[in-house]
Scaffold this motif. Structure first.
Motif, PDB file in Angstrom:
ATOM      1  N   LYS A  48       0.772  -1.045   0.160  1.00 27.26           N
ATOM      2  CA  LYS A  48      -0.007   0.041   0.128  1.00 27.26           C
ATOM      3  C   LYS A  48       1.076   1.167   0.105  1.00 27.26           C
ATOM      4  N   VAL A  49       0.536   2.314  -0.710  1.00 23.74           N
ATOM      5  CA  VAL A  49       1.084   3.452  -0.818  1.00 23.74           C
ATOM      6  C   VAL A  49       0.149   4.573  -0.506  1.00 23.74           C
ATOM      7  N   LYS A  50       0.879   5.456   0.499  1.00 21.74           N
ATOM      8  CA  LYS A  50      -0.316   6.429   0.666  1.00 21.74           C
ATOM      9  C   LYS A  50       0.291   7.900   0.172  1.00 21.74           C
ATOM     10  N   VAL A  51      -0.572   8.265  -0.517  1.00 25.14           N
ATOM     11  CA  VAL A  51      -0.364   9.821  -1.261  1.00 25.14           C
ATOM     12  C   VAL A  51      -1.241  10.811  -0.477  1.00 25.14           C
ATOM     13  N   PRO A  52      -0.755  11.515   0.546  1.00 22.59           N
ATOM     14  CA  PRO A  52      -1.786  12.339   1.270  1.00 22.59           C
ATOM     15  C   PRO A  52      -1.780  13.884   0.511  1.00 22.59           C
ATOM     16  N   THR A  53      -2.629  14.083  -0.410  1.00 19.08           N
ATOM     17  CA  THR A  53      -3.010  15.407  -0.747  1.00 19.08           C
ATOM     18  C   THR A  53      -4.464  15.513  -1.098  1.00 19.08           C
ATOM     19  N   ASP A  54      -4.758  16.778  -1.219  1.00 21.66           N
ATOM     20  CA  ASP A  54      -6.293  16.677  -0.936  1.00 21.66           C
ATOM     21  C   ASP A  54      -6.756  16.975  -2.485  1.00 21.66           C
ATOM     22  N   ASP A  55      -5.841  17.469  -3.351  1.00 20.74           N
ATOM     23  CA  ASP A  55      -6.331  17.735  -4.750  1.00 20.74           C
ATOM     24  C   ASP A  55      -6.197  16.344  -5.406  1.00 20.74           C
ATOM     25  N   ARG A  56      -7.410  15.913  -5.794  1.00 20.19           N
ATOM     26  CA  ARG A  56      -7.999  14.652  -6.598  1.00 20.19           C
ATOM     27  C   ARG A  56      -7.306  14.640  -7.696  1.00 20.19           C
ATOM     28  N   ASP A  57      -7.072  15.481  -8.723  1.00 16.85           N
ATOM     29  CA  ASP A  57      -6.159  15.520 -10.022  1.00 16.85           C
ATOM     30  C   ASP A  57      -4.825  15.272  -9.719  1.00 16.85           C
ATOM     31  N   GLU A  58      -4.152  15.906  -8.692  1.00 14.48           N
ATOM     32  CA  GLU A  58      -2.896  15.659  -8.150  1.00 14.48           C
ATOM     33  C   GLU A  58      -2.679  14.269  -7.990  1.00 14.48           C
ATOM     34  N   LYS A  59      -3.684  13.976  -6.961  1.00 15.27           N
ATOM     35  CA  LYS A  59      -3.460  12.396  -6.472  1.00 15.27           C
ATOM     36  C   LYS A  59      -3.572  11.255  -7.517  1.00 15.27           C
ATOM     37  N   SER A  60      -4.412  11.582  -8.728  1.00 19.09           N
ATOM     38  CA  SER A  60      -4.637  10.556  -9.605  1.00 19.09           C
ATOM     39  C   SER A  60      -3.372  10.599 -10.526  1.00 19.09           C
ATOM     40  N   LEU A  61      -2.564  11.769 -10.784  1.00 18.91           N
ATOM     41  CA  LEU A  61      -1.781  11.711 -11.635  1.00 18.91           C
ATOM     42  C   LEU A  61      -0.403  11.023 -10.870  1.00 18.91           C
ATOM     43  N   ILE A  62      -0.343  11.468  -9.359  1.00 18.16           N
ATOM     44  CA  ILE A  62       0.890  10.983  -8.771  1.00 18.16           C
ATOM     45  C   ILE A  62       0.516   9.244  -8.976  1.00 18.16           C
ATOM     46  N   MET A  63      -0.357   8.923  -8.653  1.00 21.78           N
ATOM     47  CA  MET A  63      -0.630   7.277  -8.584  1.00 21.78           C
ATOM     48  C   MET A  63      -0.447   6.737  -9.953  1.00 21.78           C
ATOM     49  N   ASP A  64      -0.992   7.276 -10.927  1.00 27.08           N
ATOM     50  CA  ASP A  64      -0.919   6.818 -12.331  1.00 27.08           C
ATOM     51  C   ASP A  64       0.836   6.965 -12.696  1.00 27.08           C
ATOM     52  N   ALA A  65       1.610   7.795 -12.515  1.00 33.22           N
ATOM     53  CA  ALA A  65       3.027   7.879 -12.490  1.00 33.22           C
ATOM     54  C   ALA A  65       3.817   7.061 -11.724  1.00 33.22           C
ATOM     55  N   ILE A  66       3.182   6.361 -10.460  1.00 29.74           N
ATOM     56  CA  ILE A  66       3.800   5.422  -9.924  1.00 29.74           C
ATOM     57  C   ILE A  66       3.487   3.829 -10.484  1.00 29.74           C
ATOM     58  N   VAL A  67       2.377   3.852 -10.952  1.00 30.34           N
ATOM     59  CA  VAL A  67       2.007   2.543 -11.624  1.00 30.34           C
ATOM     60  C   VAL A  67       2.718   2.509 -12.869  1.00 30.34           C
ATOM     61  N   ARG A  68       2.888   3.630 -13.686  1.00 37.71           N
ATOM     62  CA  ARG A  68       3.709   3.437 -14.877  1.00 37.71           C
ATOM     63  C   ARG A  68       5.269   3.321 -14.589  1.00 37.71           C
ATOM     64  N   ILE A  78      -8.427   3.538  -2.237  1.00 35.87           N
ATOM     65  CA  ILE A  78      -9.282   3.982  -1.001  1.00 35.87           C
ATOM     66  C   ILE A  78      -8.778   5.232  -0.425  1.00 35.87           C
ATOM     67  N   GLY A  79      -9.526   6.337  -0.514  1.00 35.75           N
ATOM     68  CA  GLY A  79      -8.877   7.613   0.209  1.00 35.75           C
ATOM     69  C   GLY A  79      -7.625   7.860  -0.405  1.00 35.75           C
ATOM     70  N   HIS A  80      -6.601   8.489   0.282  1.00 35.50           N
ATOM     71  CA  HIS A  80      -5.445   8.399  -0.180  1.00 35.50           C
ATOM     72  C   HIS A  80      -4.417   7.346  -0.274  1.00 35.50           C
ATOM     73  N   VAL A  81      -5.055   6.031  -0.155  1.00 36.57           N
ATOM     74  CA  VAL A  81      -4.086   4.890  -0.003  1.00 36.57           C
ATOM     75  C   VAL A  81      -4.524   3.745  -1.401  1.00 36.57           C
ATOM     76  N   MET A  82      -3.307   3.729  -2.253  1.00 41.90           N
ATOM     77  CA  MET A  82      -3.456   2.938  -3.419  1.00 41.90           C
ATOM     78  C   MET A  82      -2.597   1.439  -2.867  1.00 41.90           C
ATOM     79  N   ILE A  83      -3.432   0.342  -3.517  1.00 37.57           N
ATOM     80  CA  ILE A  83      -3.011  -0.896  -3.169  1.00 37.57           C
ATOM     81  C   ILE A  83      -2.429  -1.324  -4.601  1.00 37.57           C
TER      82      ILE A  83
END
Length: 98
Positions: A48-68, A78-83
Motif C-alpha cells: 500500500k502506498v499513501k499519497v496525502p494530497t487533497d487535490d484529486r487530480d494531483e493524487k490521480s496523476l501521482i498514482m498513475d505515475a507510480i504505476v507507470r 481507497i481515499g489516499h491509499v493505493m494498493i
C-alpha cells in the motif's frame, strides 16, 4: 501481467490487513520515493502506498505515475491509499488461476 477480477479480489483481501509501506512527503514523487516503492514491491509484491494530497487530480496523476514507473498493477484506491501488486521472480504470493 493482466489480472482477472477474481485474482484482484483475492489480492485485495490479502492487502486488507496491510499498513502503507511508503508514504509520500511534502516533496511529492521523487526519485527516492520511487526507489523505495520499487524495493517494497520487489520484497513484498503486494503493498500500500499513501499519497496525502487533497487535490484529486494531483493524487490521480501521482498514482498513475507510480504505476507507470514501477510497471505494477493498481488494484484499488481507497481515499489516499493505493494498493499495488507486482509479482517478483520468486512468486511469493500464489495467485489463484483465472
Amino acid at each position: 501481467m493482466k489480472l482477472t477480477n477474481k485474482q484482484k479480489q483475492y489480492l485485495k483481501g490479502l492487502a486488507h490487513s496491510l499498513k502503507p509501506v511508503v508514504q509520500l512527503g511534502g516533496n511529492g514523487l521523487t526519485e527516492g520515493v520511487l526507489a523505495e516503492i520499487e524495493n517494497a514491491l520487489s520484497h513484498h509484491e503486494l503493498i500500500k502506498v499513501k499519497v496525502p494530497t487533497d487535490d484529486r487530480d494531483e493524487k490521480s496523476l501521482i498514482m498513475d505515475a507510480i504505476v507507470r514507473e514501477t510497471h505494477a498493477e493498481k488494484l484499488q484506491v481507497i481515499g489516499h491509499v493505493m494498493i499495488m501488486f507486482r509479482q517478483s521472480d520468486e512468486k511469493k504470493i500464489q495467485i489463484p488461476k483465472g
